[in-house]
Design a protein around this motif. Structure first.
Motif, PDB file in Angstrom:
ATOM      1  N   MET A  79      35.090  47.855  42.822  1.00  0.00           N
ATOM      2  CA  MET A  79      35.677  48.471  42.753  1.00  0.00           C
ATOM      3  C   MET A  79      36.787  47.871  41.669  1.00  0.00           C
ATOM      4  O   MET A  79      37.431  48.492  40.472  1.00  0.00           O
ATOM      5  CB  MET A  79      36.328  48.559  44.265  1.00  0.00           C
ATOM      6  CG  MET A  79      36.499  49.457  45.172  1.00  0.00           C
ATOM      7  SD  MET A  79      37.603  49.039  46.751  1.00  0.00           S
ATOM      8  CE  MET A  79      39.336  50.023  46.187  1.00  0.00           C
ATOM      9  N   VAL A  80      36.874  46.120  41.618  1.00  0.00           N
ATOM     10  CA  VAL A  80      37.838  45.508  41.055  1.00  0.00           C
ATOM     11  C   VAL A  80      36.676  45.641  38.937  1.00  0.00           C
ATOM     12  O   VAL A  80      37.337  45.872  38.128  1.00  0.00           O
ATOM     13  CB  VAL A  80      37.929  44.122  40.928  1.00  0.00           C
ATOM     14  CG1 VAL A  80      38.476  43.227  39.172  1.00  0.00           C
ATOM     15  CG2 VAL A  80      38.703  44.028  42.143  1.00  0.00           C
ATOM     16  N   GLY A  81      35.413  45.583  39.495  1.00  0.00           N
ATOM     17  CA  GLY A  81      34.743  46.337  38.238  1.00  0.00           C
ATOM     18  C   GLY A  81      35.007  47.626  37.329  1.00  0.00           C
ATOM     19  O   GLY A  81      34.987  47.816  36.309  1.00  0.00           O
ATOM     20  N   TYR A  82      35.275  48.141  38.693  1.00  0.00           N
ATOM     21  CA  TYR A  82      34.752  49.654  38.216  1.00  0.00           C
ATOM     22  C   TYR A  82      36.047  50.120  37.271  1.00  0.00           C
ATOM     23  O   TYR A  82      36.131  50.418  36.547  1.00  0.00           O
ATOM     24  CB  TYR A  82      34.792  50.683  39.064  1.00  0.00           C
ATOM     25  CG  TYR A  82      35.314  51.837  38.721  1.00  0.00           C
ATOM     26  CD1 TYR A  82      34.193  53.648  38.681  1.00  0.00           C
ATOM     27  CD2 TYR A  82      36.133  53.084  39.073  1.00  0.00           C
ATOM     28  CE1 TYR A  82      34.222  54.338  38.462  1.00  0.00           C
ATOM     29  CE2 TYR A  82      36.687  54.222  38.464  1.00  0.00           C
ATOM     30  CZ  TYR A  82      35.550  54.096  38.043  1.00  0.00           C
ATOM     31  OH  TYR A  82      35.889  55.666  37.972  1.00  0.00           O
ATOM     32  N   CYS A  83      37.455  49.169  38.020  1.00  0.00           N
ATOM     33  CA  CYS A  83      38.811  49.563  37.205  1.00  0.00           C
ATOM     34  C   CYS A  83      39.056  48.368  35.841  1.00  0.00           C
ATOM     35  O   CYS A  83      39.253  48.914  34.705  1.00  0.00           O
ATOM     36  CB  CYS A  83      39.978  48.614  38.197  1.00  0.00           C
ATOM     37  SG  CYS A  83      39.959  49.800  39.551  1.00  0.00           S
ATOM     38  N   GLY A  84      38.526  47.731  35.888  1.00  0.00           N
ATOM     39  CA  GLY A  84      37.884  46.836  34.212  1.00  0.00           C
ATOM     40  C   GLY A  84      37.370  47.538  33.631  1.00  0.00           C
ATOM     41  O   GLY A  84      37.544  47.127  32.411  1.00  0.00           O
ATOM     42  N   THR A  85      35.527  48.033  33.786  1.00  0.00           N
ATOM     43  CA  THR A  85      35.479  48.876  32.896  1.00  0.00           C
ATOM     44  C   THR A  85      35.704  50.245  32.551  1.00  0.00           C
ATOM     45  O   THR A  85      36.197  50.279  31.588  1.00  0.00           O
ATOM     46  CB  THR A  85      33.791  49.327  33.589  1.00  0.00           C
ATOM     47  OG1 THR A  85      33.907  48.022  34.099  1.00  0.00           O
ATOM     48  CG2 THR A  85      32.685  49.867  33.172  1.00  0.00           C
ATOM     49  N   LEU A  86      36.969  50.546  33.473  1.00  0.00           N
ATOM     50  CA  LEU A  86      37.079  51.982  33.061  1.00  0.00           C
ATOM     51  C   LEU A  86      38.728  51.856  31.730  1.00  0.00           C
ATOM     52  O   LEU A  86      38.362  52.294  30.739  1.00  0.00           O
ATOM     53  CB  LEU A  86      38.233  52.571  34.071  1.00  0.00           C
ATOM     54  CG  LEU A  86      38.489  54.190  34.294  1.00  0.00           C
ATOM     55  CD1 LEU A  86      37.366  54.997  33.688  1.00  0.00           C
ATOM     56  CD2 LEU A  86      39.428  54.669  35.454  1.00  0.00           C
ATOM     57  N   LYS A  87      39.555  50.607  31.850  1.00  0.00           N
ATOM     58  CA  LYS A  87      40.336  50.519  31.415  1.00  0.00           C
ATOM     59  C   LYS A  87      39.631  49.109  30.385  1.00  0.00           C
ATOM     60  O   LYS A  87      40.930  48.981  29.587  1.00  0.00           O
ATOM     61  CB  LYS A  87      41.844  49.402  31.857  1.00  0.00           C
ATOM     62  CG  LYS A  87      42.269  50.410  33.227  1.00  0.00           C
ATOM     63  CD  LYS A  87      43.158  50.196  33.747  1.00  0.00           C
ATOM     64  CE  LYS A  87      44.081  50.652  34.911  1.00  0.00           C
ATOM     65  NZ  LYS A  87      45.216  50.281  35.682  1.00  0.00           N
ATOM     66  N   THR A 245      27.817  41.390  27.904  1.00  0.00           N
ATOM     67  CA  THR A 245      27.892  41.656  26.480  1.00  0.00           C
ATOM     68  C   THR A 245      29.025  42.934  26.477  1.00  0.00           C
ATOM     69  O   THR A 245      29.137  43.065  25.431  1.00  0.00           O
ATOM     70  CB  THR A 245      26.849  42.892  26.357  1.00  0.00           C
ATOM     71  OG1 THR A 245      24.837  42.355  27.184  1.00  0.00           O
ATOM     72  CG2 THR A 245      26.687  43.665  25.355  1.00  0.00           C
ATOM     73  N   LEU A 246      29.222  43.537  27.524  1.00  0.00           N
ATOM     74  CA  LEU A 246      30.544  44.205  27.649  1.00  0.00           C
ATOM     75  C   LEU A 246      31.825  42.955  27.547  1.00  0.00           C
ATOM     76  O   LEU A 246      32.639  43.762  26.085  1.00  0.00           O
ATOM     77  CB  LEU A 246      30.573  45.200  28.841  1.00  0.00           C
ATOM     78  CG  LEU A 246      32.472  46.069  28.142  1.00  0.00           C
ATOM     79  CD1 LEU A 246      32.252  47.320  27.170  1.00  0.00           C
ATOM     80  CD2 LEU A 246      32.279  46.702  30.083  1.00  0.00           C
ATOM     81  N   LEU A 247      32.162  41.862  27.182  1.00  0.00           N
ATOM     82  CA  LEU A 247      32.947  41.380  27.042  1.00  0.00           C
ATOM     83  C   LEU A 247      32.893  40.317  25.760  1.00  0.00           C
ATOM     84  O   LEU A 247      33.836  40.450  24.624  1.00  0.00           O
ATOM     85  CB  LEU A 247      33.077  39.980  27.693  1.00  0.00           C
ATOM     86  CG  LEU A 247      33.800  40.345  29.339  1.00  0.00           C
ATOM     87  CD1 LEU A 247      33.299  38.741  29.873  1.00  0.00           C
ATOM     88  CD2 LEU A 247      35.520  40.379  29.600  1.00  0.00           C
TER      89      LEU A 247
END
Length: 316
Positions: A79-87, A245-247
């Motif tokens: 859930m935290v990863g989903y929020c971090g990816t979304l924002k 990679t995203l970071l």
């Protein structure tokens, strides 16, 4: 433009992996809860035998509280990863990567630490008969209930069972004249007595010992659980790689540009730039310095002319 497309692709892949984490964690929790309930029944029947040790050795990694806690924590991390990816939040994504790394290390250590093959033989099934004489006694009602449940609700889906090797084990190991009613194919009060004297085909013909042995050696549910565990580990490695990679992409997108000199305000004329060179080897002087030197020279010249005129008047 290419960087934006790459970031969008990374975010979509992380969305899919986080959804996969939710689904697989829920499946692991469901299968583990089902195995834990049935394992308690098997452990009750195999207490103080070699089969008990083998059952614990086989299923402890699947139903261990650490594994259950890790799966619950993985749902929160997803859930935290989903929020971090979304924002596109660097702090949440960094916490997500670190949590996945910790979970993966715990899973790997648990798998290596608990991996061992149970040493059990078919001859060990005979030791189950030592649990039969207490059937029906008032102080062993829990054991009676366990035997009845196991003989009527066998979990292996290979048919029901009666006794250890055969239904005659009840007549051999106890003072009963016929097997329990839980051995009947069509259960009703007194069905075992009726089947014992009239039609033995109404009793389950297979013993429960081979089924317990097959359960200890590993069931399809345990194989599914192991497959899910390996799949979660592979998905975690992929998710950590994509997160790094995203970071990297987000960090360099947010890096501040190099400062540039400000443009002059519109409507102002900076005027011509005049550079006055002094003697050889002397650095150019600014406008204020040149103006001060000019005033000083003028004052010196004026004083010189006044002093000369005064001397000429005295001589005359």
């Amino acid at each position: 433009m290419a960087r934006e497309d790459a970031v969008r692709c990374l975010r979509c892949l992380l969305y899919a992996l986080n959804l996969l984490f939710w689904l697989m964690s829920i499946c692991v929790l469901g299968v583990a809860a089902w195995l834990r309930d049935y394992l308690n029944t098997v452990l009750t029947l195999t207490a103080h035998t070699r089969l008990e040790e083998a059952a614990v050795l086989t299923y402890s990694p699947a139903v261990h509280p650490v594994i259950i806690a890790v799966c619950c924590f993985l749902i929160i991390v997803a859930m935290v990863g989903y929020c971090g990816t979304l924002k596109c939040n660097l702090l949440l994504l960094s916490w997500y990567f670190g949590s996945l790394l910790v979970i993966f290390c715990v899973e790997l250590a648990s798998g290596v630490w608990t991996y061992d093959e149970p040493l059990v033989h078919r001859s060990d099934m005979i030791s189950l008969k030592s649990r039969m004489p207490n059937y029906g006694l008032q102080r062993y009602q829990w054991l009676t209930h366990t035997w009845n449940t196991f003989q009527t609700e066998i979990v292996s889906c290979k048919g029901l069972c009666c006794g250890v090797i055969y239904f005659t084990d009840w007549l051999e190991m106890t003072e009963m004249e016929w097997p329990p009613d839980s051995c009947c194919s069509n259960q009703y009060p007194g069905c075992a007595r009726h089947a014992h004297y009239r039609d033995l085909s109404d009793l389950h013909q297979e013993g429960c010992g081979p089924k317990i042995y097959s359960f200890i050696r590993g069931t399809k549910q345990l194989q599914v659980l192991r497959f899910l565990g390996v799949s979660i580990g592979v998905a975690q490695i992929l998710a950590m790689t994509l997160t790094l990679t995203l970071l990297w992409a987000l960090y360099y997108d947010r890096k501040p540009p190099e400062p540039t000199p400000p443009d002059p305000p519109p409507g102002t004329d900076p005027g011509p730039l005049t550079i006055t060179h002094g003697p050889q080897g002397e650095a150019p002087k600014s406008g204020n310095t040149r103006l001060a030197e000019a005033w000083s020279n003028a004052a010196t010249t004026s004083n010189g002319h006044g002093h000369t005129q005064f001397e000429m008047e005295r001589l005359s």
